[in-house]
Design a protein around this motif. Structure first.
Motif, PDB file in Angstrom:
ATOM      1  N   HIS A 102      39.861  43.577  43.310  1.00 44.16           N
ATOM      2  CA  HIS A 102      39.666  42.424  42.812  1.00 44.16           C
ATOM      3  C   HIS A 102      38.611  42.064  42.117  1.00 44.16           C
ATOM      4  O   HIS A 102      38.406  41.505  40.780  1.00 44.16           O
ATOM      5  CB  HIS A 102      39.984  41.102  43.909  1.00 44.16           C
ATOM      6  CG  HIS A 102      40.100  39.863  43.457  1.00 44.16           C
ATOM      7  ND1 HIS A 102      41.154  39.333  42.401  1.00 44.16           N
ATOM      8  CD2 HIS A 102      39.419  38.887  43.480  1.00 44.16           C
ATOM      9  CE1 HIS A 102      40.900  38.123  42.142  1.00 44.16           C
ATOM     10  NE2 HIS A 102      39.716  37.753  42.626  1.00 44.16           N
ATOM     11  N   ARG A 105      38.050  44.188  39.165  1.00 42.59           N
ATOM     12  CA  ARG A 105      38.986  43.691  38.199  1.00 42.59           C
ATOM     13  C   ARG A 105      38.485  42.564  37.343  1.00 42.59           C
ATOM     14  O   ARG A 105      38.371  42.335  35.936  1.00 42.59           O
ATOM     15  CB  ARG A 105      40.330  43.566  38.872  1.00 42.59           C
ATOM     16  CG  ARG A 105      41.651  43.196  37.690  1.00 42.59           C
ATOM     17  CD  ARG A 105      42.743  42.946  38.452  1.00 42.59           C
ATOM     18  NE  ARG A 105      43.437  43.973  39.273  1.00 42.59           N
ATOM     19  CZ  ARG A 105      44.380  44.818  38.516  1.00 42.59           C
ATOM     20  NH1 ARG A 105      44.534  44.567  37.325  1.00 42.59           N
ATOM     21  NH2 ARG A 105      44.990  45.647  39.372  1.00 42.59           N
ATOM     22  N   GLN A 106      38.074  41.707  38.226  1.00 42.04           N
ATOM     23  CA  GLN A 106      37.392  40.386  37.348  1.00 42.04           C
ATOM     24  C   GLN A 106      36.040  40.808  36.521  1.00 42.04           C
ATOM     25  O   GLN A 106      36.121  40.218  35.266  1.00 42.04           O
ATOM     26  CB  GLN A 106      36.854  39.356  38.462  1.00 42.04           C
ATOM     27  CG  GLN A 106      37.912  38.609  39.092  1.00 42.04           C
ATOM     28  CD  GLN A 106      37.225  37.635  40.114  1.00 42.04           C
ATOM     29  OE1 GLN A 106      36.284  37.979  40.888  1.00 42.04           O
ATOM     30  NE2 GLN A 106      37.723  36.488  40.057  1.00 42.04           N
TER      31      GLN A 106
END
Ligand SMILES: Nc1ncnc2c1ncn2[C@@H]1O[C@H](COP(=O)(O)OP(=O)(O)OP(=O)(O)O)[C@@H](O)[C@H]1O
Length: 223
Positions: A102, A105-106
């Motif tokens: 996560h 990905r950000q």
């Protein structure tokens, strides 16, 4: 407060001195652009700054330093290796934890690279590889950025947005750039290298591209 400091430092390759002796202080919060002709010594100066103080620094070298066989996720994750235990890092290498996926990905979203999350770095275009190295730097828990031509493979609009992201993200930065207009737009201070020394050191807002021309014309007298 000083973030980076070199006092009468020189650099040589074998017998040949290529830089110095020179003194350079960079205060916290400064956004320095290093300019000068090819071979002037910008990369060497960045290495000296890095060697002097390795902690709290994100380094973005010209050759990017990616592991070609590992995915974009793993290369970007490596920016935070020092923040975790060996066991945690090994676990992420084998089976990436959702929390870390996560986070990576950000970072990749801001660089329009999410679709390449699991692609090996060796299968990316030059611009995509450069964005992967930029993402790795942005993922690093550091307040100082040392970068060598970080946007050389990116198109105009993307180079602008990445320069903005880098200079906003890091409290202090020293970035070597060939594009003097980009350097003037995204820095508070310009340091020009010529003849192995600092030939110009001035606030960016007090300079125009014409003032930097002598740095590239080796036949012209130094200002
Ligand atoms: N590993 C090396 N061995 C010998 N000489 C080197 C080495 N690396 C750099 N040099 C020399 O040191 C000088 C400064 O090189 P440096 O890479 O710091 O310049 P630069 O301003 O970053 O150039 P560029 O803009 O092309 O990246 C050059 O004359 C170069 O030939």
């Amino acid at each position: 407060m000083t973030a980076l400091a070199l006092e009468r430092i020189s650099a040589a390759y074998g017998e040949q001195r290529v830089l110095g002796p020179l003194t350079l202080h960079v205060a916290r919060g400064e956004k320095v652009a290093l300019v000068g002709h090819s071979g002037a010594g910008k990369s060497t100066l960045l290495s000296l700054l890095y060697d002097k103080r390795r902690r709290d620094i994100a380094l973005l070298p010209q050759d990017l330093g990616l592991v070609q066989t590992l995915s974009v996720f793993h290369n970007v994750y490596m920016g935070r290796l020092a923040a975790h235990s060996t066991l945690y890092n090994l676990a992420n290498l084998i089976r990436p934890l959702p929390k870390e996926v996560h986070r990576v990905r950000q970072v990749l979203e801001t660089l329009d690279m999410v679709d390449k999350l699991w692609s090996p770095a060796g299968e990316l275009s030059g611009g995509q590889r450069q964005r992967t190295a930029i993402a790795r730097a942005l993922n690093q828990p550091a307040s100082v950025l040392l970068a060598d031509e970080p946007v050389s493979a990116l198109d105009g609009p993307r180079a602008e947005s990445v320069m903005q992201a880098l200079t906003q993200h890091f409290e202090t930065s020293v970035i070597a750039l060939h594009d003097v207009e980009l350097a003037l737009r995204h820095s508070t201070r310009i340091v020009g290298i010529r003849d192995g020394g600092i030939a110009l050191d001035r606030a960016s807002e007090r300079l125009s591209t014409g003032d930097l021309r002598f740095l590239y014309d080796v036949s012209a007298p130094a200002a």
